[in-house]
Design a protein around this motif. Structure first.
Motif, PDB file in Angstrom:
ATOM      1  N   LEU A 123       0.883   3.863  -2.794  1.00  0.00           N
ATOM      2  CA  LEU A 123      -0.413   4.410  -3.189  1.00  0.00           C
ATOM      3  C   LEU A 123      -0.792   5.667  -2.409  1.00  0.00           C
ATOM      4  O   LEU A 123      -1.704   6.391  -2.800  1.00  0.00           O
ATOM      5  N   LYS A 124      -0.104   5.935  -1.306  1.00  0.00           N
ATOM      6  CA  LYS A 124      -0.537   7.021  -0.414  1.00  0.00           C
ATOM      7  C   LYS A 124      -0.360   8.398  -1.049  1.00  0.00           C
ATOM      8  O   LYS A 124       0.638   8.666  -1.717  1.00  0.00           O
TER       9      LYS A 124
ATOM     10  N   THR B 298      -6.193  -2.956   0.353  1.00  0.00           N
ATOM     11  CA  THR B 298      -6.413  -1.790  -0.513  1.00  0.00           C
ATOM     12  C   THR B 298      -7.785  -1.935  -1.167  1.00  0.00           C
ATOM     13  O   THR B 298      -7.896  -2.184  -2.372  1.00  0.00           O
TER      14      THR B 298
ATOM     15  N   TRP C 264      -8.490   5.093   7.186  1.00  0.00           N
ATOM     16  CA  TRP C 264      -8.589   4.972   5.727  1.00  0.00           C
ATOM     17  C   TRP C 264      -8.837   6.330   5.065  1.00  0.00           C
ATOM     18  O   TRP C 264      -9.562   7.176   5.595  1.00  0.00           O
TER      19      TRP C 264
ATOM     20  N   TYR D  39      -3.684   4.684   6.244  1.00  0.00           N
ATOM     21  CA  TYR D  39      -2.522   5.571   6.386  1.00  0.00           C
ATOM     22  C   TYR D  39      -1.691   5.275   7.623  1.00  0.00           C
ATOM     23  O   TYR D  39      -0.638   5.880   7.823  1.00  0.00           O
TER      24      TYR D  39
ATOM     25  N   VAL E  24      -6.531   3.239   1.212  1.00  0.00           N
ATOM     26  CA  VAL E  24      -5.371   2.688   1.908  1.00  0.00           C
ATOM     27  C   VAL E  24      -5.436   3.115   3.379  1.00  0.00           C
ATOM     28  O   VAL E  24      -6.017   4.157   3.695  1.00  0.00           O
TER      29      VAL E  24
ATOM     30  N   THR F  64      -6.433   7.041  -2.229  1.00  0.00           N
ATOM     31  CA  THR F  64      -5.048   7.002  -2.725  1.00  0.00           C
ATOM     32  C   THR F  64      -4.853   8.105  -3.756  1.00  0.00           C
ATOM     33  O   THR F  64      -5.814   8.721  -4.212  1.00  0.00           O
ATOM     34  N   LYS F  65      -3.587   8.312  -4.167  1.00  0.00           N
ATOM     35  CA  LYS F  65      -3.309   9.398  -5.101  1.00  0.00           C
ATOM     36  C   LYS F  65      -3.675   9.030  -6.534  1.00  0.00           C
ATOM     37  O   LYS F  65      -3.850   7.859  -6.841  1.00  0.00           O
TER      38      LYS F  65
ATOM     39  N   SER G 278       0.802  -1.216   0.000  1.00  0.00           N
ATOM     40  CA  SER G 278       0.000   0.000   0.000  1.00  0.00           C
ATOM     41  C   SER G 278       0.838   1.269   0.000  1.00  0.00           C
ATOM     42  O   SER G 278       0.338   2.344  -0.296  1.00  0.00           O
TER      43      SER G 278
ATOM     44  N   THR H  17      -9.633   3.744  -4.815  1.00  0.00           N
ATOM     45  CA  THR H  17      -8.898   2.750  -4.034  1.00  0.00           C
ATOM     46  C   THR H  17      -8.509   3.402  -2.708  1.00  0.00           C
ATOM     47  O   THR H  17      -8.080   4.554  -2.688  1.00  0.00           O
TER      48      THR H  17
END
Ligand code: ZN
Ligand code: ZN
Length: 483
Positions: free
Chosen positions: A44-45, A458, A479, A451, A449, A482-483, A41, A447
């Motif tokens: 994806l942050k 995910t 939660w 943190y 994630v 995502t970027k 994950s 989606t």
């Protein structure tokens, strides 16, 4: 002093425990069988710094009971303020700066000479420093904090005094009382000298109808002279701390021992951040004090609800109940916390949150509204996790609060976000199994994630924002998209 505090909270704690016992439930229908899907994950942050709020920041209690080394505490704190600033701390609370009756051993709650902040020899003690250091070490710490964008809050102990000389007290039928404070009796600074008329009883009244810790030297704030020296004069205690030493605000110790109007008068005169220690688990008592003083207060109701739900009842249902904390009644005046110098030295486990549940408690206060406090020793113990939670508080913890679930094992709460800020969903799980829960988010076709990295799932949301989120056993997840 400590015994009296315990009595006042104990009665309420017993009542709170009984209420929890009645509302508990044991359903366990959200336990999953196959474990959560595992996908990396980290990449994806989103970069959370883009959401940093102008008014963000977290309070740090920068001491614990009986700090060591004696005389070296200010330097110890100075070595850490840059790290704290980088972590998102915007204010630190220091111990009472003045000289206490027990000199270099004093933790500051036996105030004797308010103007001796580590520069006078008193009562045969050749060491001029307080337990925390010298005046110059204090001023260095304040300057360094300011350079790092951190405000410095002084602990103000103005309910009682200790360490004066004996004198005959006509208001006590000629008894001898330790009520004389002058240059040779515990007040080497020579400022705010005191005598028996400045304590209760006196020529104004017998008492102020508040709690009295030290009945013989309970300060009388109705005396103009006392008001003048504490906050009224240009060279008052408050003016010296703020204008000369550079303190930015105040943490008022044990405000049950004097009227709320005196906190108001101090703040009206001198200004700055303010928080009162009203040692009481009843949220309405706290709210009434906030309304009367105009000052925020520590949210002892939130603290005791967290201790009850996490430690004693092991049932999170009460976290979902309306109105049972100051932060639910008045979030902008609630200073939340999970530990302080008193709770952590208290041998009674019912008066502190266990280390096993400490991070769950922090996950609560660092995602909800209110102004959260991090306790020095907790930051030492859980630095990595707390840095993450502080970053989440300073960025994603915005918008309306919606409680999705509050049951025995699970508490799920959504912050609605605002503008470009997507907000978050907190999932606390106190069972001994990983849990999952179907939620409706504000996020369509995204989606998600965690943190905090406690869950590696995910999940993706559908067009209506529906998805399934997870929380590991005895842990929490937070939660967002995502970027
Ligand atoms: Zn009085
Ligand atoms: Zn406990």
């Amino acid at each position: 002093m400590k015994n009296l505090r315990n009595i006042s909270t104990k009665t309420f704690l017993l009542l709170g425990g009984m209420v929890l016992g009645l509302t508990g439930c044991t359903e366990d229908d959200n336990t999953i069988d196959q474990g959560e899907p595992v996908i990396t994950s980290q990449s994806l942050k989103m970069d959370l710094s883009q959401f940093k709020r102008d008014d963000s920041g977290v309070f740090m209690q920068a001491f614990y009971w009986d700090v060591e080394p004696k005389g070296g505490w200010y330097d110890q704190v100075s070595s850490q303020v840059e790290d704290w600033a980088n972590s998102g701390i915007n204010r630190i609370w220091l111990p009472a700066p003045g000289k206490g009756a027990s000199g270099g051993d004093s933790m500051g709650y036996d105030p004797m000479d308010y103007f001796d902040v580590g520069e006078f020899s008193q009562r045969g003690d050749s060491n001029v420093e307080t337990r925390f250091g010298s005046r110059s070490e204090l001023e260095n710490l304040i300057n360094l904090s300011h350079q790092n964008g951190i405000e410095v809050i002084a602990d103000i102990v103005m309910g009682h005094n200790s360490g004066g000389g004996l004198q005959t007290n006509p208001f006590r039928g000629g008894d001898e009382v330790y009520s004389l404070f002058d240059e040779t009796n515990g007040n080497a600074s020579g400022k705010f000298n005191r005598t028996n008329e400045h304590f209760h009883p006196n020529d104004i009244h017998q008492e102020d109808e508040q709690d009295e810790f030290f009945a013989e030297t309970d300060l009388c704030h109705d005396q103009q002279y006392v008001q003048d020296w504490l906050w009224g004069r240009d060279d008052s205690v408050a003016a010296f701390y703020k204008n000369t030493l550079g303190f930015d605000g105040w943490r008022f110790d044990y405000v049950k021992s004097f009227g709320p109007q005196w906190v108001k008068a101090w703040n009206d005169k001198i200004g700055g951040f303010s928080v009162g220690e009203n040692f009481d688990g009843n949220q309405q008592v706290l709210k009434d004090w906030v309304d009367a003083s105009g000052s925020p207060a520590f949210d002892f109701a939130c603290f005791y609800r967290l201790d009850e739900t996490l430690d004693r009842a092991q049932d999170l249902t009460a976290l979902g109940e309306a109105g049972n904390m100051l932060r639910k009644l008045d979030p902008s005046n609630a200073v939340t916390f999970t530990a302080n110098h008193d709770t952590e030295k208290n041998p009674n486990p019912d008066d502190r949150i266990s280390y096993a549940n400490k991070l769950l408690a922090y996950s609560y206060i660092l995602t909800h509204d209110g102004y959260p406090t991090v306790f020095y020793l907790d930051y030492q113990a859980f630095k990595g996790q707390l840095k993450t939670l502080i970053e989440i508080y300073n960025t994603l913890a915005v918008g309306d609060i919606e409680i999705i679930e509050a049951s025995k094992d699970e508490y799920i709460m959504k912050r609605g976000g605002n503008g470009d800020n997507p907000g978050l969903i907190l999932y606390m799980n106190i069972s001994n199994q990983t849990k999952q829960f179907d939620v409706t988010t504000n996020w369509a076709n995204k989606t998600l994630v965690d943190y905090t990295d406690n869950s590696r799932a995910t999940p993706t949301t559908d067009a209506n924002g529906n998805t399934t989120i997870y929380a590991p056993a005895g842990s929490y997840s937070i939660w967002s998209v995502t970027k």
